[in-house]
Scaffold this active site. Structure first.
Site, PDB file in Angstrom:
ATOM      1  N   HIS A 192      45.823  30.298  40.938  1.00 22.55           N
ATOM      2  CA  HIS A 192      44.446  29.536  39.626  1.00 22.55           C
ATOM      3  C   HIS A 192      44.829  29.622  38.844  1.00 22.55           C
ATOM      4  O   HIS A 192      44.890  28.853  37.350  1.00 22.55           O
ATOM      5  CB  HIS A 192      44.360  30.896  40.513  1.00 22.55           C
ATOM      6  CG  HIS A 192      43.099  30.967  41.367  1.00 22.55           C
ATOM      7  ND1 HIS A 192      41.691  30.312  40.988  1.00 22.55           N
ATOM      8  CD2 HIS A 192      42.695  32.375  42.073  1.00 22.55           C
ATOM      9  CE1 HIS A 192      41.017  30.202  41.846  1.00 22.55           C
ATOM     10  NE2 HIS A 192      41.402  31.198  42.501  1.00 22.55           N
ATOM     11  N   GLU A 226      35.263  38.626  36.997  1.00 24.78           N
ATOM     12  CA  GLU A 226      34.527  38.030  37.584  1.00 24.78           C
ATOM     13  C   GLU A 226      33.591  38.418  38.886  1.00 24.78           C
ATOM     14  O   GLU A 226      34.108  39.973  39.390  1.00 24.78           O
ATOM     15  CB  GLU A 226      35.589  37.057  38.773  1.00 24.78           C
ATOM     16  CG  GLU A 226      34.538  35.711  39.027  1.00 24.78           C
ATOM     17  CD  GLU A 226      35.867  34.970  39.359  1.00 24.78           C
ATOM     18  OE1 GLU A 226      36.507  35.785  39.588  1.00 24.78           O
ATOM     19  OE2 GLU A 226      35.055  33.739  40.093  1.00 24.78           O
ATOM     20  N   GLU A 244      42.690  37.013  39.641  1.00 29.30           N
ATOM     21  CA  GLU A 244      43.344  35.901  39.013  1.00 29.30           C
ATOM     22  C   GLU A 244      43.969  35.815  37.224  1.00 29.30           C
ATOM     23  O   GLU A 244      43.948  34.971  36.635  1.00 29.30           O
ATOM     24  CB  GLU A 244      43.430  34.852  38.875  1.00 29.30           C
ATOM     25  CG  GLU A 244      41.617  33.735  38.851  1.00 29.30           C
ATOM     26  CD  GLU A 244      40.915  33.696  39.360  1.00 29.30           C
ATOM     27  OE1 GLU A 244      40.738  34.130  40.979  1.00 29.30           O
ATOM     28  OE2 GLU A 244      39.560  32.600  39.405  1.00 29.30           O
ATOM     29  N   ASN A 245      43.373  36.958  36.886  1.00 32.01           N
ATOM     30  CA  ASN A 245      43.108  37.603  35.320  1.00 32.01           C
ATOM     31  C   ASN A 245      44.214  37.050  34.634  1.00 32.01           C
ATOM     32  O   ASN A 245      45.413  37.106  35.396  1.00 32.01           O
ATOM     33  CB  ASN A 245      43.469  38.827  35.114  1.00 32.01           C
ATOM     34  CG  ASN A 245      41.698  39.588  35.237  1.00 32.01           C
ATOM     35  OD1 ASN A 245      41.089  39.287  36.346  1.00 32.01           O
ATOM     36  ND2 ASN A 245      42.717  40.842  36.846  1.00 32.01           N
ATOM     37  N   GLU A 266      37.559  27.244  43.798  1.00 30.88           N
ATOM     38  CA  GLU A 266      37.954  28.283  45.074  1.00 30.88           C
ATOM     39  C   GLU A 266      38.681  27.356  45.858  1.00 30.88           C
ATOM     40  O   GLU A 266      39.126  28.020  46.703  1.00 30.88           O
ATOM     41  CB  GLU A 266      36.847  29.491  45.563  1.00 30.88           C
ATOM     42  CG  GLU A 266      36.607  30.034  44.182  1.00 30.88           C
ATOM     43  CD  GLU A 266      38.727  31.585  44.139  1.00 30.88           C
ATOM     44  OE1 GLU A 266      38.713  31.460  44.496  1.00 30.88           O
ATOM     45  OE2 GLU A 266      38.154  32.264  42.920  1.00 30.88           O
ATOM     46  N   HIS A 306      47.825  32.591  45.677  1.00 30.63           N
ATOM     47  CA  HIS A 306      46.515  32.303  45.711  1.00 30.63           C
ATOM     48  C   HIS A 306      45.818  32.685  43.891  1.00 30.63           C
ATOM     49  O   HIS A 306      46.091  31.795  42.834  1.00 30.63           O
ATOM     50  CB  HIS A 306      45.270  32.759  46.444  1.00 30.63           C
ATOM     51  CG  HIS A 306      43.937  32.936  45.723  1.00 30.63           C
ATOM     52  ND1 HIS A 306      43.161  31.443  47.015  1.00 30.63           N
ATOM     53  CD2 HIS A 306      43.040  33.040  45.543  1.00 30.63           C
ATOM     54  CE1 HIS A 306      41.687  31.186  46.107  1.00 30.63           C
ATOM     55  NE2 HIS A 306      41.860  31.881  45.523  1.00 30.63           N
ATOM     56  N   GLU A 307      46.545  33.600  44.318  1.00 29.11           N
ATOM     57  CA  GLU A 307      46.088  34.369  42.698  1.00 29.11           C
ATOM     58  C   GLU A 307      47.516  33.727  41.666  1.00 29.11           C
ATOM     59  O   GLU A 307      46.658  33.005  40.722  1.00 29.11           O
ATOM     60  CB  GLU A 307      45.918  35.844  41.995  1.00 29.11           C
ATOM     61  CG  GLU A 307      45.464  36.473  43.682  1.00 29.11           C
ATOM     62  CD  GLU A 307      44.066  36.010  43.522  1.00 29.11           C
ATOM     63  OE1 GLU A 307      43.313  36.016  42.357  1.00 29.11           O
ATOM     64  OE2 GLU A 307      43.517  36.142  44.565  1.00 29.11           O
ATOM     65  N   GLY A 333      39.860  40.712  47.208  1.00 29.30           N
ATOM     66  CA  GLY A 333      41.832  40.950  47.814  1.00 29.30           C
ATOM     67  C   GLY A 333      42.115  40.804  46.706  1.00 29.30           C
ATOM     68  O   GLY A 333      42.942  41.619  46.412  1.00 29.30           O
ATOM     69  N   ALA A 334      41.668  40.603  45.176  1.00 29.39           N
ATOM     70  CA  ALA A 334      42.554  39.899  44.472  1.00 29.39           C
ATOM     71  C   ALA A 334      41.401  39.082  43.192  1.00 29.39           C
ATOM     72  O   ALA A 334      41.337  38.810  43.700  1.00 29.39           O
ATOM     73  CB  ALA A 334      44.121  39.522  44.675  1.00 29.39           C
TER      74      ALA A 334
HETATM   75  N1  TRP Z   1      38.511  34.980  42.222  1.00 26.90           N
HETATM   76  C1  TRP Z   1      39.192  35.919  42.832  1.00 26.90           C
HETATM   77  C2  TRP Z   1      40.077  35.175  44.043  1.00 26.90           C
HETATM   78  O1  TRP Z   1      39.420  34.427  43.970  1.00 26.90           O
HETATM   79  C3  TRP Z   1      38.177  36.598  43.581  1.00 26.90           C
HETATM   80  C4  TRP Z   1      36.931  37.349  43.209  1.00 26.90           C
HETATM   81  C5  TRP Z   1      35.829  37.582  42.876  1.00 26.90           C
HETATM   82  C6  TRP Z   1      36.921  38.922  42.901  1.00 26.90           C
HETATM   83  N2  TRP Z   1      34.792  38.350  42.379  1.00 26.90           N
HETATM   84  C7  TRP Z   1      36.060  39.405  42.792  1.00 26.90           C
HETATM   85  C8  TRP Z   1      37.580  39.521  43.242  1.00 26.90           C
HETATM   86  C9  TRP Z   1      35.251  40.685  42.500  1.00 26.90           C
HETATM   87  C10 TRP Z   1      37.165  40.785  43.085  1.00 26.90           C
HETATM   88  C11 TRP Z   1      36.171  41.669  42.220  1.00 26.90           C
HETATM   89  O2  TRP Z   1      41.360  35.527  43.646  1.00 26.90           O
HETATM   90 ZN    ZN Z   2      40.486  32.457  44.336  1.00 29.24          ZN
END
Ligand code: TRP
Ligand code: ZN
Length: 870
Positions: free
Chosen positions: A304, A124, A267-268, A323, A300-301, A264-265
């Site tokens: 998602h 992402e 959500e794959n 988000e 949060h993850e 931060g993290a």
């Molecule tokens: N989708 C992720 C979240 O909200 C955050 C995210 C977006 C992200 N771009 C990223 C994480 C690039 C790492 C690197 O939890």
């Molecule tokens: Zn998110």
């Protein structure tokens, strides 16, 4: 063969959205992992959706090796700077593409890269195009089958999305594992991890009886820091079933903690990749804040999986669809498990501080942006936090029951598809019959509205009239503003502390008034005496509020408001009045009237209040939040006043602070919410007491006797802020103890970054030579450099300009190695117009320096051009 960006970046507009010409139903990936030359084979089943024989694929920094259509080498293609265009294609076909990539050279941490010894991915928003040529857009959803092949001893664990379906060994010491994800997904949710880890396993049975294996992968030796993440995951799964009726949908849920991560993290699907900061914790290495952060991000993850993965976004302009909603859900999760008031207070602090500042900056954008150059620049406080406030306002307007009906309808309509923000609002509207026509403006209008409220009490008619005017100032890219639909939660108090029933036109009305016009008056009837109004309760909308409260009214609300948030907010407004008056004339001696001091004394001694809440009442607005009140910021004046007010309170309440400090001594350590609250209040007291004569002794003693990281860092932080004599020795001792652990050293780097001493920059430059520091690691950069730029106002904005030059140096380096991190770091510089002429010139010099680079990354290009245009 790799490609280099050479042309000027171009913007994309939301209004230009076109559905895809083709889609891929299934993609089969084979990864032959090697540090510098990984070979990726992608075999896709593609079919035409529109009458077009041409397929445009995205691709960056890829070496194209093979291109075949239906098993035949294909020559009808053009290799472009950012992709591949294939011509003369049949209606439906199998596309096979072989590319070669270099994970070790990937310092941008986007696509496939190496974190320490492990391979991992971050796709992402648009990272999959650094893995293979593909339609890298969220509205192309395919079933992924992924085989990962690597050396068996170095990479015993080979992970990807979905379920493990096959594995085998090769005779050259390599092995492979095949994964299948049954849920069609966009490429940004793809993930792969290969490495050697310690694994914490557990399991969870869903409400309908599905057995889910839970696995958390951490670097070897870190297993004792994984249990809190596991507990948080199980709590998240349970909570989403109970509150939202949502269950997990695969047989396995994996989380991998990595040290090199831009955010931060992520959500794959079935395989979350986490910044190790949001996984690893034990009482010796992590503070209470870290523990709560882990709970929130794990939640949060996990959330998602439904809001983001099952229903994803049509295009990236819709990012807040997933988000904003998922932040709302994680905030509710934390509030249901812990203290609702404390959570609300801290979320509101983020909106009023950094989000309001962002919305007043050159980067101001609606929660659903209209124009984007680099998507990574829009993972912002506005999209996330203001986006969550917009969801929360709908929750306020519909109530929990109506809101849950709306969620249900949303999933009925859009599960398994890529949706828009409009789809979400329509579902909420249709499920509840609440009219959200005007409300939709929150998605398209940027900037912070101001509510100017006045009141008039008429004794004869026993009416109280509230006149509410709203105004949103022009923002950088949007000059015209309209009136918004603002839910405005109010209560009117009698002098006994009881609330009047709210009656308008003879009918009882809800506490939540609908403000919809640029100015409107609400006349409440049956108000027998002059009431004290409590306004914008629960921060029912992300707006600024002006109302001319007297000190007495605010003190009254601090004591009598029925809701904790309103009590806290009254205290903040009272402080704000005095902060503003002293900043307006910094030569004035800082003294507070007895009534104000008494109000805070009362809070401290009120045994009916939770310690955690008292701690929040005694936490004053930050320099950043106060700065946001002004068009021209007096950096040094604000710092001086904030410090003086803290000193005044410390001296005036020294006995009560001291008594509270000693009464809250704990025997052991547990991560229960009441204990977190006690530590929090005790450490707030320490922060004040640091300014008194006993400060140095007390802080040193707490550091020496502390058995947990929360109390250790509280002592060091108090020593840092109050510049106590013991600061150096505590810092040296800590570094001695933790120098081999980057994550634990981040707290030390942060204290160096925020060091208020006049030689701070020199010490920061030295700290960059510390063995735990590396400019390749985003956590280290944010802790040291990010802290300096964002939370060390006086030293960063030093009139010598050295702080700005330092920022410029670092930004020029990161522009080449990791533009995404550079682009987050640059934000304070974009706001140069807030400072005096001299500082403006100095900051602008650095921005111009960046602008003149011939290899300026899109990320920085977008921000620097916006900030410097007139
Ligand atoms: N989708 C992720 C979240 O909200 C955050 C995210 C977006 C992200 N771009 C990223 C994480 C690039 C790492 C690197 O939890
Ligand atoms: Zn998110």
């Amino acid at each position: 063969m790799t490609q280099q960006a050479t042309t000027q970046p171009v913007a994309k507009y939301r209004k230009d959205y076109q559905s895809p010409s083709h889609t891929t139903s299934d993609i089969e990936l084979y990864f032959e992992l090697h540090d510098t030359a990984t070979v990726v084979t992608a075999t896709s089943q593609v079919k035409q959706l529109k009458d077009s024989t041409t397929l445009e694929l995205d691709g960056e920094q890829l070496g194209l090796q093979t291109l075949q259509v239906n098993g035949q080498d294909w020559t009808e293609y053009e290799l472009l700077e950012n992709g591949l265009t294939i011509h003369q294609l049949p209606e439906q076909f199998e596309l096979k593409i072989v590319t070669q990539i270099d994970p070790e050279a990937n310092t941008a941490l986007e696509g496939l890269y190496k974190s320490g010894g492990a391979f991992c991915t971050q796709c992402e928003a648009e990272g999959f195009r650094r893995i293979t040529f593909y339609q890298d857009r969220p509205d192309v959803l395919a079933r992924f089958t992924t085989t990962v092949e690597a050396d068996k001893t170095t990479y015993p664990y080979l992970l990807s999305n979905g379920n493990r379906v096959d594995e085998g060994s090769l005779d050259n010491g390599r092995h492979w594992v095949k994964w299948q994800d049954p849920h069609p997904k966009p490429a940004y949710l793809f993930a792969l991890v290969a490495g050697d880890f310690d694994v914490l396993t557990d399991n969870y049975t869903t409400r309908s009886g599905r057995e889910v294996a839970l696995e958390i992968f951490v670097d070897k030796g870190n297993l004792d820091r994984a249990p809190h993440a596991m507990t948080s995951l199980i709590n998240s799964m349970k909570w989403d079933e109970e509150r939202f009726g949502l269950e997990y949908d695969l047989d396995i849920y994996m989380i991998v903690a990595v040290d090199f991560f831009n955010m931060g993290a992520m959500e794959n699907k079935g395989l979350n990749v986490f910044n190790s900061k949001y996984v690893l914790a034990n009482e010796k290495t992590a503070t209470d804040t870290d523990y709560l952060g882990i709970e929130a991000v794990i939640g949060h993850e996990y959330f998602h999986n439904w809001t983001g993965n099952r229903v994803t976004c049509q295009d990236w302009f819709q990012l807040s669809l997933k988000e904003g909603l998922t932040v709302f859900r994680d905030q509710e999760f934390s509030s249901d498990l812990g203290s609702r008031a404390v959570n609300r207070i801290n979320n509101v602090r983020i909106i009023r501080g950094p989000q309001f500042a962002e919305d007043a900056s050159p980067m101001s954008h609606p929660i659903r942006p209209d124009k984007v150059i680099e998507m990574n620049n829009f993972y912002t406080l506005t999209v996330y936090e203001k986006g969550s406030e917009v969801i929360r306002m709908m929750h306020t307007l519909l109530g929990e029951e109506g809101f849950q009906k709306g969620m249900k309808l949303y999933f009925e309509r859009h599960d398994g598809t890529a949706a828009t923000c409009e789809n979400f609002v329509a579902a909420m509207e249709d499920a509840s019959s609440v009219d959200l026509k005007q409300f939709r403006l929150w998605y398209s209008q940027s900037g912070t509205p101001t509510l100017d409220v006045t009141s008039e009490y008429d004794e004869a008619s026993q009416t109280f009239a509230l006149t509410v005017s709203q105004n949103t100032e022009a923002t950088h890219e949007q000059k015209e503003k309209q009136a918004l639909h603002i839910p405005f939660d109010v209560e009117l108090y009698k002098h006994t502390g009881k609330a009047f029933k709210l009656i308008i036109d003879g009918k009882p009305v809800s506490n939540v008034l609908n403000v919809t016009e640029s100015s409107q008056t609400f006349v409440f009837e049956g108000i027998e005496s002059q009431p004290v109004p409590s306004l914008l309760r629960e921060f029912s909308a992300p707006v600024k509020l002006n109302y001319d409260y007297s000190d007495e009214e605010l003190v009254f609300l601090m004591r009598h408001a029925t809701n904790d948030f309103a009590r806290w907010d009254a205290g903040q407004m009272l402080l704000a009045k005095y902060i503003k008056s002293f900043v307006a004339d910094t030569s004035k001696a800082v003294v507070l009237p007895e009534g104000v001091i008494d109000a805070f004394r009362g809070v401290l001694l009120d045994s009916s209040l939770e310690p955690a809440f008292i701690a929040e009442m005694l936490t004053f607005p930050s320099h950043n939040e106060v700065s946001g009140w002004y068009k021209r910021v007096d950096v040094d004046g604000i710092a001086k006043v904030l410090k003086a007010i803290k000193q005044v309170i410390a001296q005036a309440l020294i006995d009560e602070l001291s008594a509270t400090y000693y009464s809250l001594t704990q025997d052991g350590y547990s991560i229960e919410h009441t204990e977190i609250g006690q530590r929090s209040l005790r450490n707030v007291c320490l922060g004040f007491l640091a300014y008194t004569e006993q400060g140095n002794t007390l802080v040193e003693k707490q550091y020496d006797t502390s058995s947990n990281m929360t109390d250790t860092i509280a002592a060091m932080s108090a020593a840092n802020v109050a510049q106590l004599a013991c600061r150096e020795s505590l810092m040296a001792d800590y570094s001695d103890k933790w120098k081999h652990d980057g994550l634990v050293m981040d707290k030390w780097f942060m204290l160096q970054g925020t060091n208020p001493a006049s030689n701070a920059l020199e010490v920061i430059r030295d700290s960059m030579n510390h063995e735990a520091f590396s400019l390749k690691n985003p956590n280290r950069i944010r802790s040291l450099v990010g802290a300096f730029l964002n939370n060390n106002p006086v030293q960063f904005h030093s009139k010598s300009g050295e702080g700005y030059q330092f920022a410029g140096e670092i930004l020029r380096q990161l522009n080449e190695s990791n533009p995404q991190v550079a682009s987050r770091l640059i934000d304070p510089l974009l706001k140069f117009r807030l400072y005096d002429e001299q500082r403006q010139v100095l900051i602008k010099q650095e921005l111009d320096g960046l602008k003149s680079l011939d290899n300026l990354a899109k990320d920085l290009f977008e921000k620097v051009t916006k900030a410097t245009e007139e």
